[in-house]
Write a protein that holds these residues in place. Structure first.
Motif, PDB file in Angstrom:
ATOM      1  N   ALA A 271       0.836  -1.203   0.000  1.00 50.59           N
ATOM      2  CA  ALA A 271       0.000   0.000   0.000  1.00 50.59           C
ATOM      3  C   ALA A 271       0.874   1.258   0.000  1.00 50.59           C
ATOM      4  CB  ALA A 271      -0.928  -0.007   1.213  1.00 50.59           C
ATOM      5  N   VAL A 272       1.957   1.235   0.769  1.00 50.87           N
ATOM      6  CA  VAL A 272       2.890   2.370   0.784  1.00 50.87           C
ATOM      7  C   VAL A 272       3.553   2.519  -0.590  1.00 50.87           C
ATOM      8  CG1 VAL A 272       5.001   3.294   1.811  1.00 50.87           C
ATOM      9  CG2 VAL A 272       3.308   2.183   3.257  1.00 50.87           C
ATOM     10  N   ALA A 273       3.918   1.396  -1.211  1.00 51.37           N
ATOM     11  CA  ALA A 273       4.531   1.444  -2.539  1.00 51.37           C
ATOM     12  C   ALA A 273       3.573   2.034  -3.564  1.00 51.37           C
ATOM     13  CB  ALA A 273       4.956   0.038  -2.965  1.00 51.37           C
ATOM     14  N   THR A 274       2.312   1.642  -3.501  1.00 53.12           N
ATOM     15  CA  THR A 274       1.310   2.203  -4.418  1.00 53.12           C
ATOM     16  C   THR A 274       1.131   3.693  -4.176  1.00 53.12           C
ATOM     17  OG1 THR A 274       0.165   0.063  -4.373  1.00 53.12           O
ATOM     18  CG2 THR A 274      -1.048   1.943  -5.270  1.00 53.12           C
ATOM     19  N   LEU A 275       1.154   4.089  -2.909  1.00 48.21           N
ATOM     20  CA  LEU A 275       1.053   5.510  -2.573  1.00 48.21           C
ATOM     21  C   LEU A 275       2.222   6.291  -3.166  1.00 48.21           C
ATOM     22  CD1 LEU A 275      -0.582   7.590  -0.896  1.00 48.21           C
ATOM     23  CD2 LEU A 275       0.945   7.069   1.022  1.00 48.21           C
ATOM     24  N   LEU A 276       3.407   5.704  -3.134  1.00 53.53           N
ATOM     25  CA  LEU A 276       4.586   6.341  -3.730  1.00 53.53           C
ATOM     26  C   LEU A 276       4.430   6.514  -5.238  1.00 53.53           C
ATOM     27  CD1 LEU A 276       7.772   4.844  -2.019  1.00 53.53           C
ATOM     28  CD2 LEU A 276       7.286   7.260  -2.400  1.00 53.53           C
ATOM     29  N   VAL A 277       3.920   5.490  -5.906  1.00 52.02           N
ATOM     30  CA  VAL A 277       3.737   5.550  -7.358  1.00 52.02           C
ATOM     31  C   VAL A 277       2.731   6.641  -7.718  1.00 52.02           C
ATOM     32  CG1 VAL A 277       2.886   4.303  -9.374  1.00 52.02           C
ATOM     33  CG2 VAL A 277       4.374   3.153  -7.735  1.00 52.02           C
ATOM     34  N   VAL A 278       1.624   6.680  -7.007  1.00 52.84           N
ATOM     35  CA  VAL A 278       0.588   7.686  -7.291  1.00 52.84           C
ATOM     36  C   VAL A 278       1.134   9.087  -7.031  1.00 52.84           C
ATOM     37  CG1 VAL A 278      -1.669   8.556  -6.565  1.00 52.84           C
ATOM     38  CG2 VAL A 278      -1.302   6.089  -6.831  1.00 52.84           C
ATOM     39  N   PHE A 279       1.857   9.258  -5.938  1.00 52.55           N
ATOM     40  CA  PHE A 279       2.418  10.566  -5.603  1.00 52.55           C
ATOM     41  C   PHE A 279       3.437  11.003  -6.657  1.00 52.55           C
ATOM     42  CE2 PHE A 279       5.351  13.353  -3.224  1.00 52.55           C
ATOM     43  CZ  PHE A 279       4.437  14.310  -2.782  1.00 52.55           C
ATOM     44  N   GLY A 280       4.298  10.079  -7.081  1.00 50.13           N
ATOM     45  CA  GLY A 280       5.298  10.410  -8.094  1.00 50.13           C
ATOM     46  C   GLY A 280       4.685  10.733  -9.438  1.00 50.13           C
ATOM     47  N   LEU A 281       3.671   9.968  -9.833  1.00 49.74           N
ATOM     48  CA  LEU A 281       2.999  10.229 -11.103  1.00 49.74           C
ATOM     49  C   LEU A 281       2.294  11.578 -11.078  1.00 49.74           C
ATOM     50  CD1 LEU A 281       2.143   9.226 -13.895  1.00 49.74           C
ATOM     51  CD2 LEU A 281       0.194   8.093 -12.825  1.00 49.74           C
ATOM     52  N   GLY A 282       1.607  11.870  -9.973  1.00 48.72           N
ATOM     53  CA  GLY A 282       0.935  13.160  -9.852  1.00 48.72           C
ATOM     54  C   GLY A 282       1.912  14.321  -9.861  1.00 48.72           C
ATOM     55  N   LEU A 283       3.042  14.138  -9.185  1.00 50.03           N
ATOM     56  CA  LEU A 283       4.053  15.196  -9.155  1.00 50.03           C
ATOM     57  C   LEU A 283       4.636  15.443 -10.532  1.00 50.03           C
ATOM     58  CD1 LEU A 283       5.809  17.092  -7.392  1.00 50.03           C
ATOM     59  CD2 LEU A 283       7.408  15.188  -7.138  1.00 50.03           C
ATOM     60  N   SER A 284       4.903  14.370 -11.278  1.00 44.30           N
ATOM     61  CA  SER A 284       5.446  14.507 -12.626  1.00 44.30           C
ATOM     62  C   SER A 284       4.466  15.223 -13.551  1.00 44.30           C
ATOM     63  CB  SER A 284       5.803  13.130 -13.182  1.00 44.30           C
ATOM     64  OG  SER A 284       6.287  13.224 -14.499  1.00 44.30           O
ATOM     65  N   LEU A 285       3.197  14.821 -13.499  1.00 37.54           N
ATOM     66  CA  LEU A 285       2.186  15.464 -14.340  1.00 37.54           C
ATOM     67  C   LEU A 285       1.996  16.932 -13.962  1.00 37.54           C
ATOM     68  CD1 LEU A 285      -0.511  12.626 -14.494  1.00 37.54           C
ATOM     69  CD2 LEU A 285       1.117  13.295 -16.280  1.00 37.54           C
TER      70      LEU A 285
END
Length: 303
Positions: A271-285
């Motif tokens: 769940a923490v790993a998924t949170l990291l992916v979502v946060f990174g994708l949102g930050l990049s966009l």
């Protein structure tokens, strides 16, 4: 006799050949990117200790992660590392890029020396700096540097900033190389015209170099900010694998590791790993959207 191929037919053929050429990259991305990501998301809904059988947990892992104060503290430390790293690395990398851009033997030698930290593994860098920052036997024992004879990695107030310094030492050369390449693409005619108009070095840097480096800066910043979400191995070594002292350096990736491989709770770690992916994708966009990078045009238009 000349046969004219309809535009729509040429477009379909071009699209088909482009898709065919991209197929190997898309296949690899699917196998090593999308498939593991789907597996992690699925595992975040399961209960698993890493060895036994997998059980269904539903949203229990997500509820536990999102209501745990340690998760939000780790996220705050991650954002702090990201912001301070950008503020430290960007001006230094830009200055080094400006210095290395003119061609010359000595500058080429300096460029090679500056690039060396990036060639070393994070573990080697972590062990080296751990020894250098040892308060008893490190550089603090050197005459004139006694002010460094303090537990920089053992102080809750200084440990995070010491880690950020070591991260900057490793990655500044890469971003300096980006700026060096960007500066070398700027037409010299712009500088010559500005010099004829009486513009000094600072004016040329402000009105020519910085505007021409807009998209280079966007690229560097995106890599720097999103890359800050993956700092693990260096912090792991410098903190002895604990994120200490206490939780002073326990960023989100390290918290994920500790949850999964030390607490044996792979569901919450996923769940923490998924949170990291979502946060990174949102930050990049968000970065590309705010910078106008998606509407990128030539900085040399009209030259």
């Amino acid at each position: 006799m000349t046969v004219t191929v309809p535009t729509s037919t040429r477009t379909r053929r071009g699209g088909g050949s482009g898709l065919l050429m991209a197929a190997p990259a898309l296949l690899l991305f699917g196998l090593f990117g999308l498939v593991p990501l789907v597996g992690v998301v699925a595992l975040s809904l399961a209960r698993w200790d890493g060895l036994g059988s997998v059980g269904w947990a539903g949203l229990a892992n997500w509820g536990s992660v999102l209501t745990d104060g340690a998760t939000w503290q780790a996220l705050w430390l991650t954002v702090k590392v990201m912001a301070v790293s950008w503020l430290v690395q960007t001006p230094i990398a830009l200055a080094l890029g400006v210095f290395q851009a003119p061609r010359g033997r000595m500058r080429a030698l300096f460029a090679v020396l500056f690039f060396l930290p990036l060639l070393l593994s994070a573990v080697a860098i972590g062990l080296t700096w751990q020894a250098l920052l040892d308060p008893s036997f490190g550089i603090g024992a050197t005459p004139g540097l006694h002010w460094l004879a303090q537990p920089l990695l053992g102080s809750p107030d200084l440990a995070l900033y010491t880690v950020i310094f070591v991260i900057a030492w490793q990655f500044v050369p890469f971003h300096a190389l980006l700026y060096q390449a960007g500066i070398r693409q700027i037409p010299t005619a712009l500088y010559e015209a500005a010099a004829l108009d009486g513009a000094g070095p600072l004016a040329r840097f402000r009105h020519i170099t910085l505007p021409q480096l807009k998209y280079t800066m966007v690229t560097s910043s995106t890599l720097m900010l999103v890359g800050s979400l993956t700092y693990f191995d260096l912090i792991f070594v410098l903190s002895g694998g604990t994120g200490g002292p206490g939780t002073a350096t326990r960023v989100l990736p390290l918290s994920m590791y500790i949850t999964g491989f030390q607490a044996h709770d792979m569901g919450r770690a996923s769940a923490v790993a998924t949170l990291l992916v979502v946060f990174g994708l949102g930050l990049s966009l968000l970065t590309t959207r705010l910078s106008g990078f998606t509407r990128m045009d030539s900085r040399q238009e009209g030259m």
